[in-house]
Enzyme design. Structure first.
Site, PDB file in Angstrom:
ATOM      1  N   SER A  40       0.857  -1.185   0.000  1.00 34.07           N
ATOM      2  CA  SER A  40       0.000   0.000   0.000  1.00 34.07           C
ATOM      3  C   SER A  40       0.892   1.232   0.000  1.00 34.07           C
ATOM      4  O   SER A  40       2.054   1.167   0.434  1.00 34.07           O
ATOM      5  CB  SER A  40      -0.866   0.008   1.267  1.00 34.07           C
ATOM      6  OG  SER A  40      -1.454   1.280   1.459  1.00 34.07           O
ATOM      7  N   TYR A  73      -1.369  -0.752  10.728  1.00 30.03           N
ATOM      8  CA  TYR A  73      -1.544  -0.931   9.282  1.00 30.03           C
ATOM      9  C   TYR A  73      -0.329  -0.388   8.535  1.00 30.03           C
ATOM     10  O   TYR A  73       0.240  -1.066   7.672  1.00 30.03           O
ATOM     11  CB  TYR A  73      -2.818  -0.212   8.839  1.00 30.03           C
ATOM     12  CG  TYR A  73      -3.186  -0.438   7.395  1.00 30.03           C
ATOM     13  CD1 TYR A  73      -3.775  -1.636   6.990  1.00 30.03           C
ATOM     14  CD2 TYR A  73      -2.955   0.537   6.427  1.00 30.03           C
ATOM     15  CE1 TYR A  73      -4.131  -1.848   5.667  1.00 30.03           C
ATOM     16  CE2 TYR A  73      -3.305   0.330   5.105  1.00 30.03           C
ATOM     17  CZ  TYR A  73      -3.893  -0.860   4.727  1.00 30.03           C
ATOM     18  OH  TYR A  73      -4.234  -1.066   3.410  1.00 30.03           O
ATOM     19  N   LYS A 127       2.263  -2.630   6.285  1.00 28.17           N
ATOM     20  CA  LYS A 127       2.443  -2.410   4.843  1.00 28.17           C
ATOM     21  C   LYS A 127       3.894  -2.038   4.536  1.00 28.17           C
ATOM     22  O   LYS A 127       4.435  -2.392   3.497  1.00 28.17           O
ATOM     23  CB  LYS A 127       1.469  -1.354   4.337  1.00 28.17           C
ATOM     24  CG  LYS A 127      -0.001  -1.819   4.379  1.00 28.17           C
ATOM     25  CD  LYS A 127      -0.238  -3.056   3.499  1.00 28.17           C
ATOM     26  CE  LYS A 127      -1.696  -3.456   3.424  1.00 28.17           C
ATOM     27  NZ  LYS A 127      -1.929  -4.638   2.560  1.00 28.17           N
TER      28      LYS A 127
END
Lengths: 256, 263
Positions: free
Chosen positions: A141, A154, A158
């Site tokens: 991401s 998160y 990533k």
């Protein structure tokens, strides 16, 4: 030779019941590959309607330590000639930083990073045993290199996938296995839709100003890059991550 | 209901300009795009493009042209004339480069300026002229060529006398191309003109491969995939970035280096 043809290839795409993974799986099929779909939930009537009638679908939770091996065993049983793996399954479990729990932190890393590594390991063991070259694509991401508030787990997961992509590429190149990634920016999926629509401020308008190409991306915008990475056109690419963000992360300040 | 299928890789009947199209990598790009039924304008120095089209027996959808991208006045004329004759292209790839081949200690300021005029100023004038016209229409895709040596320095150990290491002005210019790409992407993105870069890894020409087999082995050892690249392995990447399959990719630099810059 059609540079972008995936005829005679077979792929497992994790997290392909919806969103980006779903579009990737359909894109790979469109390019000629046989594709095994995967999701967390059992196949419902609604899910069945979103899947091609002839495609295998496997429900499997990748969070438990046994998850990756369970999925791989079922996937190779359904499609013994698998040579392509798209590690796309992942999710967002963050709470605002001061409320974040150890359980949610661990769950994020377990699903996004640990399951990805052991999926690749189990996949490569099978390919190596068959002396079969292969191709792996990992969905990270833009959060892997640009931070967002209240997204520590998160963002960190990533970021780990960005480096894992390069590290796996270096380790697996001698086996003839290429490893590349995609880093989607803001894409409208079931995961982001609720978040975008429930905000009091007009987040979509803000993003549309910041994204140079002017619109939030669609899952289909990610499919082309994965087809390309798995195709003969990308034979000399490994360790590379394609950012698909409409220009979101290259400008300092968007349009006012 | 199934969502729409992903955007296609189809380039048939697209107008694509490949500048530096008769070089070692350019030739592979032009050949692939021609086989995908694109309308290709292939430009290079002197009569190189004309000779390539004739010698390789390329189909009539490839039009050869002459352009010295160092000559900025000629570049402006070229873009004006060919846009008038063929329309504003859908895609542009700039594959030109300048290099002195000299050692760092021998390089004069004039050498350095001359090479970077070609690598940076020439590319800028050409890409700007075409991008402005694409922006006025509201669509287009531009691909600029950087290099792994715009990201990392050459390893002097890979080069042995009498061979000179890949020279400094080449990599400096190619690093500049990466930032030019981002600037173009930001400037023209709102008018739907994408700009991306490709950074080839080791792609020595066939002549170099034949003349210096030990050099090729040393290069191959530096690549995780264990081999140098073949020109056909650049072609598909250009086709991808020019196609609608890459329609949400803008301002990126794609390394096509077998993993050279991963470790």
């Amino acid at each position: 030779m059609n540079a972008f043809s995936l005829d005679a290839h077979a792929a497992l795409v994790t997290g392909s019941s919806q969103g980006i993974g779903h579009a990737i799986a359909l894109g790979l099929r469109d390019a000629g590959a046989r594709v095994v779909f995967h999701g967390l939930s059992e196949k419902s009537a609604e899910l069945g309607a979103a899947l091609p009638a002839d495609a295998p679908y496997l429900a499997c939770d990748l969070l438990p330590a046994t998850g990756p091996e369970t999925l791989l065993a079922a996937a190779f049983a359904a499609e013994p000639a698998l040579d392509t793996l798209v590690c796309n399954a992942g999710s967002f479990f963050d709470l605002p930083l001061l409320e974040m729990t150890r359980e949610r932190w661990q769950k994020t890393l377990d699903l996004n990073v640990t399951a990805t590594f052991f999926l690749v390991q189990g996949f490569v063991r099978r390919l190596a045993a068959a002396a079969r070259p292969g191709c792996i694509v990992i969905t990270s991401s833009t959060n892997g290199f640009q931070a967002e508030a209240d997204s520590s787990a998160y963002d960190a997961s990533k970021g780990a996938l960005v480096m894992l992509t390069r590290s796996l590429a270096v380790s697996l190149a001698p086996l003839g296995i290429r490893v590349n990634g995609i880093a989607p920016g803001l894409i409208r999926t079931p995961l982001t839709h609720t978040w975008l629509e429930t905000r009091a401020d007009d987040l979509v308008k803000h993003y549309e100003k910041k994204i140079l190409l002017g619109t939030v991306g669609t899952p289909a915008d990610c499919a082309g890059a994965v087809v390309f990475l798995c195709s003969p056109a990308a034979r000399y690419l490994t360790g590379e991550i394609i950012v698909i963000d409409g220009g979101l992360t290259i400008a300092q300040i968007g349009r006012m | 209901m199934l969502p729409p299928t992903p955007p296609p890789f189809d380039l048939s009947h697209r107008d694509l300009w490949i500048i530096g199209g008769a070089g070692y990598l350019g030739r592979a790009v032009v050949t692939l795009l021609a086989s995908m039924q694109a309308r290709v304008l292939c430009a290079d120095l002197d009569d190189r493009a004309h000779r390539m089209v004739a010698d390789a027996g390329l189909p009539p959808n490839v039009t050869p042209a002459t352009l010295d991208a160092n000559d900025t006045a000629a570049v402006e004329r070229f873009v004006t004339e060919h846009c008038a004759a063929r329309g504003v292209p859908h895609g542009l790839a700039v594959m030109t480069y300048s290099s002195t081949g000299k050692r760092l200690d021998d390089l004069t300021p004039e050498d350095f300026d001359r090479a970077n005029h070609g690598n940076l100023t020439g590319t800028f004038v050409l890409a700007r002229a075409v991008s402005q016209r694409m922006a006025a229409r509201g669509s287009g895709s531009v691909v600029l060529f950087s290099s792994m040596y715009g990201t990392v320095s050459p390893d002097p150990g890979a080069y042995e006398a009498p061979m000179n290491p890949n020279p400094i002005e080449y990599g400096v210019g190619k690093a500049g191309i990466q930032q030019m790409t981002r600037y173009f992407a930001v400037h023209f993105g709102p008018r739907a003109v994408r700009c991306n870069a490709i950074s080839p890894g080791p792609f020595p020409t066939v002549a170099t491969q034949q003349a210096h087999p030990e050099f090729i082995q040393r290069l191959a050892k530096k690549v995780p995939l264990g081999r140098i690249g073949q020109s056909s392995e650049i072609a598909g990447v250009v086709a991808f970035l020019l196609s609608d399959a890459a329609s949400y990719i803008n301002g990126q630099n794609l390394a096509v280096d077998g993993g050279w810059t991963s470790w």
